[in-house]
Motif scaffolding. Structure first.
Motif, PDB file in Angstrom:
ATOM      1  N   GLU A   1      41.462  34.792  40.469  1.00  0.00           N
ATOM      2  CA  GLU A   1      39.976  35.083  41.243  1.00  0.00           C
ATOM      3  C   GLU A   1      39.887  36.605  40.363  1.00  0.00           C
ATOM      4  O   GLU A   1      38.509  36.525  40.007  1.00  0.00           O
ATOM      5  CB  GLU A   1      39.963  35.514  42.505  1.00  0.00           C
ATOM      6  N   VAL A   2      41.358  36.910  39.918  1.00  0.00           N
ATOM      7  CA  VAL A   2      40.736  38.046  39.440  1.00  0.00           C
ATOM      8  C   VAL A   2      41.007  37.772  37.577  1.00  0.00           C
ATOM      9  O   VAL A   2      39.539  38.622  37.067  1.00  0.00           O
ATOM     10  CB  VAL A   2      42.053  39.075  39.721  1.00  0.00           C
ATOM     11  N   ALA A   3      41.058  36.859  37.106  1.00  0.00           N
ATOM     12  CA  ALA A   3      40.880  36.466  35.768  1.00  0.00           C
ATOM     13  C   ALA A   3      39.890  36.027  35.113  1.00  0.00           C
ATOM     14  O   ALA A   3      39.213  36.073  34.425  1.00  0.00           O
ATOM     15  CB  ALA A   3      41.821  35.635  35.509  1.00  0.00           C
ATOM     16  N   GLU A   4      39.016  35.259  36.530  1.00  0.00           N
ATOM     17  CA  GLU A   4      38.081  35.645  36.067  1.00  0.00           C
ATOM     18  C   GLU A   4      36.807  35.829  36.241  1.00  0.00           C
ATOM     19  O   GLU A   4      36.328  35.945  35.699  1.00  0.00           O
ATOM     20  CB  GLU A   4      37.232  34.190  37.841  1.00  0.00           C
ATOM     21  N   THR A   5      37.109  36.991  37.272  1.00  0.00           N
ATOM     22  CA  THR A   5      35.923  37.787  37.199  1.00  0.00           C
ATOM     23  C   THR A   5      36.552  38.711  35.440  1.00  0.00           C
ATOM     24  O   THR A   5      35.059  39.403  34.690  1.00  0.00           O
ATOM     25  CB  THR A   5      36.982  39.519  37.954  1.00  0.00           C
ATOM     26  N   LEU A   6      37.624  39.297  34.940  1.00  0.00           N
ATOM     27  CA  LEU A   6      37.634  39.801  33.354  1.00  0.00           C
ATOM     28  C   LEU A   6      37.811  37.924  32.685  1.00  0.00           C
ATOM     29  O   LEU A   6      38.202  38.901  31.184  1.00  0.00           O
ATOM     30  CB  LEU A   6      39.186  40.111  34.130  1.00  0.00           C
ATOM     31  N   GLN A   7      37.073  37.373  32.932  1.00  0.00           N
ATOM     32  CA  GLN A   7      36.618  36.091  31.975  1.00  0.00           C
ATOM     33  C   GLN A   7      38.154  36.438  31.522  1.00  0.00           C
ATOM     34  O   GLN A   7      38.132  35.605  29.211  1.00  0.00           O
ATOM     35  CB  GLN A   7      35.585  36.202  31.013  1.00  0.00           C
ATOM     36  N   LEU A   8      39.416  36.280  31.914  1.00  0.00           N
ATOM     37  CA  LEU A   8      40.978  35.651  31.379  1.00  0.00           C
ATOM     38  C   LEU A   8      41.439  34.381  31.482  1.00  0.00           C
ATOM     39  O   LEU A   8      41.964  33.479  31.211  1.00  0.00           O
ATOM     40  CB  LEU A   8      42.066  35.752  31.726  1.00  0.00           C
TER      41      LEU A   8
ATOM     42  N   MET B   1      43.660  45.043  39.081  1.00  0.00           N
ATOM     43  CA  MET B   1      42.355  45.086  40.555  1.00  0.00           C
ATOM     44  C   MET B   1      43.301  43.444  41.092  1.00  0.00           C
ATOM     45  O   MET B   1      42.822  44.148  42.153  1.00  0.00           O
ATOM     46  CB  MET B   1      41.787  43.916  39.473  1.00  0.00           C
ATOM     47  N   ALA B   2      44.591  42.956  40.788  1.00  0.00           N
ATOM     48  CA  ALA B   2      44.539  42.287  41.824  1.00  0.00           C
ATOM     49  C   ALA B   2      45.027  42.920  43.414  1.00  0.00           C
ATOM     50  O   ALA B   2      45.517  42.304  44.399  1.00  0.00           O
ATOM     51  CB  ALA B   2      46.078  41.276  40.885  1.00  0.00           C
ATOM     52  N   ARG B   3      46.074  44.265  43.409  1.00  0.00           N
ATOM     53  CA  ARG B   3      46.314  45.158  44.226  1.00  0.00           C
ATOM     54  C   ARG B   3      44.974  44.930  44.989  1.00  0.00           C
ATOM     55  O   ARG B   3      43.940  45.684  44.418  1.00  0.00           O
ATOM     56  CB  ARG B   3      46.470  45.962  43.966  1.00  0.00           C
ATOM     57  N   ASP B   4      45.253  44.868  46.176  1.00  0.00           N
ATOM     58  CA  ASP B   4      43.925  45.716  47.220  1.00  0.00           C
ATOM     59  C   ASP B   4      43.240  46.945  46.975  1.00  0.00           C
ATOM     60  O   ASP B   4      43.288  47.501  48.238  1.00  0.00           O
ATOM     61  CB  ASP B   4      44.158  44.420  48.523  1.00  0.00           C
ATOM     62  N   THR B   5      42.828  47.790  46.367  1.00  0.00           N
ATOM     63  CA  THR B   5      42.319  48.947  46.046  1.00  0.00           C
ATOM     64  C   THR B   5      40.928  48.837  45.559  1.00  0.00           C
ATOM     65  O   THR B   5      40.701  48.128  44.780  1.00  0.00           O
ATOM     66  CB  THR B   5      43.585  49.875  45.404  1.00  0.00           C
ATOM     67  N   SER B   6      40.198  49.413  46.011  1.00  0.00           N
ATOM     68  CA  SER B   6      38.978  49.904  45.193  1.00  0.00           C
ATOM     69  C   SER B   6      38.928  51.545  44.693  1.00  0.00           C
ATOM     70  O   SER B   6      37.916  51.683  44.048  1.00  0.00           O
ATOM     71  CB  SER B   6      37.703  49.711  45.878  1.00  0.00           C
ATOM     72  N   THR B   7      39.796  51.738  44.613  1.00  0.00           N
ATOM     73  CA  THR B   7      39.822  52.892  43.094  1.00  0.00           C
ATOM     74  C   THR B   7      41.920  53.012  42.292  1.00  0.00           C
ATOM     75  O   THR B   7      42.070  52.550  42.322  1.00  0.00           O
ATOM     76  CB  THR B   7      40.801  54.382  44.531  1.00  0.00           C
ATOM     77  N   PHE B   8      40.483  53.389  41.201  1.00  0.00           N
ATOM     78  CA  PHE B   8      40.981  53.083  39.770  1.00  0.00           C
ATOM     79  C   PHE B   8      41.388  54.472  39.221  1.00  0.00           C
ATOM     80  O   PHE B   8      40.635  54.660  39.226  1.00  0.00           O
ATOM     81  CB  PHE B   8      40.579  52.115  38.583  1.00  0.00           C
ATOM     82  N   LEU B   9      42.427  54.849  38.375  1.00  0.00           N
ATOM     83  CA  LEU B   9      42.447  55.917  37.550  1.00  0.00           C
ATOM     84  C   LEU B   9      42.553  55.336  35.980  1.00  0.00           C
ATOM     85  O   LEU B   9      43.818  54.448  36.074  1.00  0.00           O
ATOM     86  CB  LEU B   9      43.709  56.909  38.145  1.00  0.00           C
TER      87      LEU B   9
ATOM     88  N   ILE C   1      32.298  46.323  35.925  1.00  0.00           N
ATOM     89  CA  ILE C   1      33.892  46.256  37.138  1.00  0.00           C
ATOM     90  C   ILE C   1      33.211  47.041  38.205  1.00  0.00           C
ATOM     91  O   ILE C   1      33.480  46.878  39.481  1.00  0.00           O
ATOM     92  CB  ILE C   1      34.764  46.393  36.350  1.00  0.00           C
ATOM     93  N   HIS C   2      33.114  48.280  37.775  1.00  0.00           N
ATOM     94  CA  HIS C   2      33.145  49.701  38.037  1.00  0.00           C
ATOM     95  C   HIS C   2      31.253  48.477  39.550  1.00  0.00           C
ATOM     96  O   HIS C   2      32.080  49.225  40.468  1.00  0.00           O
ATOM     97  CB  HIS C   2      32.389  50.621  37.698  1.00  0.00           C
ATOM     98  N   GLN C   3      30.440  48.259  39.028  1.00  0.00           N
ATOM     99  CA  GLN C   3      29.783  48.270  40.192  1.00  0.00           C
ATOM    100  C   GLN C   3      29.848  46.599  41.018  1.00  0.00           C
ATOM    101  O   GLN C   3      29.518  46.805  41.532  1.00  0.00           O
ATOM    102  CB  GLN C   3      28.036  47.589  39.159  1.00  0.00           C
ATOM    103  N   ARG C   4      30.112  46.245  40.193  1.00  0.00           N
ATOM    104  CA  ARG C   4      30.906  44.455  40.861  1.00  0.00           C
ATOM    105  C   ARG C   4      31.266  44.549  42.186  1.00  0.00           C
ATOM    106  O   ARG C   4      31.108  44.338  43.029  1.00  0.00           O
ATOM    107  CB  ARG C   4      30.983  43.488  39.625  1.00  0.00           C
ATOM    108  N   LEU C   5      32.367  45.392  41.822  1.00  0.00           N
ATOM    109  CA  LEU C   5      33.719  45.816  43.205  1.00  0.00           C
ATOM    110  C   LEU C   5      33.564  47.055  43.238  1.00  0.00           C
ATOM    111  O   LEU C   5      34.090  47.798  44.851  1.00  0.00           O
ATOM    112  CB  LEU C   5      35.382  46.426  42.193  1.00  0.00           C
TER     113      LEU C   5
END
Ligand code: ADP
Ligand code: ADP
Length: 226
Positions: A117-124, A149-157, A180-184
């Motif tokens: 799922e994550v790979a799809e979002t990132l076009q991988l 992103m695969a981890r269930d979090t919406s906070t990225f440093l 990604i920021h907008q989508r998530l």
């Protein structure tokens, strides 16, 4: 929901001088904050404090309304992305993305589904079976982001995540991070020494100098002021 509040953060490394002199910062849910400033001003230290990779001797860190000073990194529900994205060369793209979930004992099927799922979002998706050695710099960077992103979090440093890329890739990745920021609806704290990068990405920019937070405002307010 994810918010981060820093109150009067002071930090020095063992026997060294103080490198943060009392930083206050309020980062709202879904906000994209860029910390900008010259090399050595304390940006990475601040980010590592939020991640729980460093301790501060004074001040308070509040994450999602909870005092976090004593929380270990794995309990902060935050994903950190470094400049030198540490991918495992012997693992495929799919395995690399799923790796963080393996540590958390998520079942294999769930892990792989989530990684796809994550790979799809990132076009991988076309590269799932490749090893990192057979990817471009930008693709590798995306795999590193995918792992976070695969981890269930919406906070990225993100600590200078684009600094090792060439110009064209850097521009492409900037656009991608914005998307990604907008989508998530993610909350992102992004460290850079590059003002152009700060301008193009930030909802608000935190300007640091010599361990002090000097300004915290919108790009327009910071750079268009007469
Ligand atoms: P920036 O990310 O803005 O380049 P840093 O947070 O990496 O700044 O560094 C801030 C100051 O702290 C610098 O003077 C740096 O030399 C010092 N510093 C950073 N990490 C360490 C460490 N692990 N041990 C001792 N001093 C450090
Ligand atoms: P200390 O490390 O004890 O805070 P400094 O000599 O670094 O002492 O600074 C003295 C005072 O000058 C600070 O309390 C601060 O108010 C101000 N100051 C120094 N450098 C800066 C800076 N880069 N930005 C904003 N204020 C500063």
């Amino acid at each position: 929901m994810s918010s981060i509040t820093l109150r009067d953060i002071r930090k020095s490394y063992a026997n060294g001088p103080r490198v943060l002199h009392g930083v206050d910062l309020d980062i709202g849910d879904g906000e994209f904050v860029v910390i900008v400033g010259p090399s050595g001003c304390g940006k990475s230290t601040l980010l590592r404090l939020i991640a729980g990779l460093e301790r501060c001797e004074e001040g308070e860190i509040v994450i999602d309304g909870r005092r976090a000073n004593e929380l270990p990194p794995q309990d902060r529900n935050i994903a950190m992305i470094f400049q030198n994205y540490a991918l495992y060369p012997h693992m495929s793209v799919l395995e690399n993305i799923a790796f963080g979930l393996e540590l958390r004992k998520v079942p294999r099927k769930t892990r792989e589904a989530r990684a796809r799922e994550v790979a799809e979002t990132l076009q991988l998706t076309p590269y799932l079976d490749r090893k990192p050695g057979a990817l471009s710099g930008g693709q590798r960077q995306r795999v590193a982001m995918g792992r976070a992103m695969a981890r269930d979090t919406s906070t990225f440093l993100m600590d200078e995540p684009l600094s090792n890329l060439d110009n064209a890739l850097r521009n492409a990745m900037r656009t991608e991070i914005k998307t990604i920021h907008q989508r998530l609806g993610a909350t992102i704290v992004f460290v850079t020494h590059d003002q152009t990068e700060a301008l193009s990405l930030a909802d608000r920019i935190a300007v640091m100098k010599d361990g002090y937070l000097q300004q915290f405002d919108t790009p327009a307010a910071i750079y268009d002021r007469p």
